[in-house]
Design a protein around this motif. Structure first.
Motif, mmCIF file in Angstrom:
data_model
loop_
_atom_site.group_PDB
_atom_site.id
_atom_site.type_symbol
_atom_site.label_atom_id
_atom_site.label_comp_id
_atom_site.label_asym_id
_atom_site.label_seq_id
_atom_site.Cartn_x
_atom_site.Cartn_y
_atom_site.Cartn_z
ATOM 1 N N GLU A 92 -6.016 0.295 1.205
ATOM 2 C CA GLU A 92 -5.512 -1.001 1.745
ATOM 3 C C GLU A 92 -4.397 -1.485 0.864
ATOM 4 O O GLU A 92 -4.304 -1.004 -0.363
ATOM 5 C CB GLU A 92 -6.816 -1.846 1.207
ATOM 6 C CG GLU A 92 -8.169 -1.615 2.250
ATOM 7 C CD GLU A 92 -8.067 -2.032 3.709
ATOM 8 O OE1 GLU A 92 -7.193 -2.595 3.913
ATOM 9 O OE2 GLU A 92 -8.718 -1.404 4.372
ATOM 10 N N ALA A 93 -3.760 -2.529 1.381
ATOM 11 C CA ALA A 93 -2.473 -2.998 0.462
ATOM 12 C C ALA A 93 -3.183 -3.668 -0.725
ATOM 13 O O ALA A 93 -4.643 -4.235 -0.635
ATOM 14 C CB ALA A 93 -1.963 -3.986 1.216
ATOM 15 N N HIS A 94 -2.651 -4.203 -1.738
ATOM 16 C CA HIS A 94 -3.316 -4.645 -2.890
ATOM 17 C C HIS A 94 -2.174 -5.428 -3.811
ATOM 18 O O HIS A 94 -1.034 -4.825 -3.895
ATOM 19 C CB HIS A 94 -3.774 -3.323 -3.757
ATOM 20 C CG HIS A 94 -3.135 -2.370 -3.966
ATOM 21 N ND1 HIS A 94 -2.879 -1.331 -3.020
ATOM 22 C CD2 HIS A 94 -2.118 -2.166 -5.192
ATOM 23 C CE1 HIS A 94 -2.099 -0.327 -3.489
ATOM 24 N NE2 HIS A 94 -1.565 -1.065 -4.691
ATOM 25 N N LYS A 147 0.961 -1.103 0.144
ATOM 26 C CA LYS A 147 -0.019 -0.132 0.086
ATOM 27 C C LYS A 147 0.827 1.166 0.053
ATOM 28 O O LYS A 147 1.905 1.242 0.569
ATOM 29 C CB LYS A 147 -0.812 0.007 1.156
ATOM 30 C CG LYS A 147 -0.259 0.291 2.501
ATOM 31 C CD LYS A 147 -1.493 0.136 3.709
ATOM 32 C CE LYS A 147 -1.449 1.484 4.373
ATOM 33 N NZ LYS A 147 -2.401 1.166 5.314
ATOM 34 N N HIS A 148 0.368 2.221 -0.611
ATOM 35 C CA HIS A 148 1.112 3.656 -0.767
ATOM 36 C C HIS A 148 0.292 4.513 0.189
ATOM 37 O O HIS A 148 -0.664 4.435 0.517
ATOM 38 C CB HIS A 148 0.933 4.137 -2.033
ATOM 39 C CG HIS A 148 1.835 3.311 -3.253
ATOM 40 N ND1 HIS A 148 3.004 3.409 -3.487
ATOM 41 C CD2 HIS A 148 1.321 2.443 -3.942
ATOM 42 C CE1 HIS A 148 3.323 2.831 -4.499
ATOM 43 N NE2 HIS A 148 2.507 1.917 -4.904
ATOM 44 N N TYR A 149 1.237 5.324 0.913
ATOM 45 C CA TYR A 149 0.535 6.133 1.738
ATOM 46 C C TYR A 149 0.435 7.632 1.066
ATOM 47 O O TYR A 149 -0.421 8.567 1.372
ATOM 48 C CB TYR A 149 1.664 6.431 2.818
ATOM 49 C CG TYR A 149 1.438 5.405 4.180
ATOM 50 C CD1 TYR A 149 0.526 5.642 4.875
ATOM 51 C CD2 TYR A 149 2.415 4.389 3.863
ATOM 52 C CE1 TYR A 149 0.374 4.508 5.899
ATOM 53 C CE2 TYR A 149 2.314 3.416 4.926
ATOM 54 C CZ TYR A 149 1.417 3.523 5.993
ATOM 55 O OH TYR A 149 1.013 2.354 6.716
ATOM 56 N N THR A 205 -7.155 -12.698 -9.501
ATOM 57 C CA THR A 205 -7.707 -12.482 -8.122
ATOM 58 C C THR A 205 -7.125 -10.917 -7.727
ATOM 59 O O THR A 205 -5.701 -10.950 -7.843
ATOM 60 C CB THR A 205 -7.269 -13.619 -7.058
ATOM 61 O OG1 THR A 205 -8.014 -14.649 -7.556
ATOM 62 C CG2 THR A 205 -7.597 -13.214 -5.765
ATOM 63 N N ALA A 206 -7.922 -10.029 -7.249
ATOM 64 C CA ALA A 206 -7.516 -8.825 -6.670
ATOM 65 C C ALA A 206 -7.556 -9.035 -5.219
ATOM 66 O O ALA A 206 -8.592 -9.004 -4.752
ATOM 67 C CB ALA A 206 -8.101 -7.529 -7.324
ATOM 68 N N THR A 207 -6.341 -8.741 -4.531
ATOM 69 C CA THR A 207 -6.317 -8.971 -3.060
ATOM 70 C C THR A 207 -6.246 -7.376 -2.596
ATOM 71 O O THR A 207 -5.500 -6.616 -3.213
ATOM 72 C CB THR A 207 -5.002 -9.569 -2.722
ATOM 73 O OG1 THR A 207 -4.963 -11.006 -2.945
ATOM 74 C CG2 THR A 207 -4.815 -9.568 -1.237
ATOM 75 N N ILE A 208 -7.105 -7.132 -2.067
ATOM 76 C CA ILE A 208 -7.245 -5.816 -1.489
ATOM 77 C C ILE A 208 -7.716 -5.910 0.039
ATOM 78 O O ILE A 208 -8.739 -6.316 0.395
ATOM 79 C CB ILE A 208 -8.684 -4.861 -2.319
ATOM 80 C CG1 ILE A 208 -8.438 -5.018 -3.772
ATOM 81 C CG2 ILE A 208 -8.752 -3.434 -1.860
ATOM 82 C CD1 ILE A 208 -9.690 -4.633 -4.532
ATOM 83 N N GLY A 209 -6.748 -5.451 0.736
ATOM 84 C CA GLY A 209 -6.820 -5.543 2.223
ATOM 85 C C GLY A 209 -6.741 -7.154 2.565
ATOM 86 O O GLY A 209 -5.820 -7.692 1.964
ATOM 87 N N ASN A 210 -7.438 -7.534 3.338
ATOM 88 C CA ASN A 210 -7.923 -8.988 3.534
ATOM 89 C C ASN A 210 -8.893 -9.720 2.924
ATOM 90 O O ASN A 210 -9.112 -10.857 3.013
ATOM 91 C CB ASN A 210 -8.129 -9.259 4.987
ATOM 92 C CG ASN A 210 -7.017 -8.420 6.002
ATOM 93 O OD1 ASN A 210 -5.788 -8.662 5.745
ATOM 94 N ND2 ASN A 210 -7.662 -7.638 7.126
#
Length: 160
Positions: free
Chosen positions: A100-102, A61-63, A77-82
């Motif tokens: 969210e992280a991705h 994830k970028h701030y 599959t796109a992982t976005i957060g959990n």
């Protein structure tokens, strides 16, 4: 004369640059960085291709920077957060700064082709949560990758 236009035929003829993410050997893709070819400095515009079974990047994830992805071909599959989401041609994903992280993983049996657009700020901080790492990037300096558990946060007062 400066280049402003890249034709479809020119884009198709570009080999692209094969990249493996420095923190994930299974994150391999081919980039066609079209924005670079026309001198865009503040945003990156890329067509990426990911072979079956491979990922786009390490989960991150970028701030400060925003990114977005438009799926042209394939399924992933796109992982976005959990959460994991199945995405396919015609789907759009927007990653907000501080969100969210991705990452993407090609779960199909053909090439996953996407348009990826992202900011190119002079400073960014990115977390890699599964690796417990933080990346600091500042213009003119080498990147710094640190262990999140070993970051000191001194109380140094307010800068005037």
């Amino acid at each position: 004369m400066e280049k402003y236009l890249i034709t479809k035929n020119e884009i198709e003829a570009i080999d692209g640059l094969k990249k493996t993410h420095f923190l994930n050997s299974n994150a391999r893709r081919k980039n066609k960085s079209l924005g670079d070819l026309v001198g865009l400095a503040n945003i990156g515009f890329h067509i990426i291709e990911i072979e079956p079974g491979f990922e786009s990047t390490e989960l991150h994830k970028h701030y400060h920077e925003e990114e977005c992805v438009y799926i042209l071909e394939g399924i992933a599959t796109a992982t976005i957060g959990n959460e994991d989401h199945t995405v396919a041609a015609g789907d759009f994903i927007g990653y907000r700064a501080g969100g969210e992280a991705h990452k993407l993983k090609n779960i199909g049996d053909s090439i996953l082709r996407c348009i990826v657009v992202g900011q190119r700020l002079e400073h960014d901080v990115a977390d890699y949560p599964k690796l417990n790492k933080r990346l600091y990037r500042n213009k003119g300096l080498k990147w710094n990758l640190v262990d999140i558990n070993n970051i000191d946060e001194p109380i140094a007062g307010k800068k005037k």
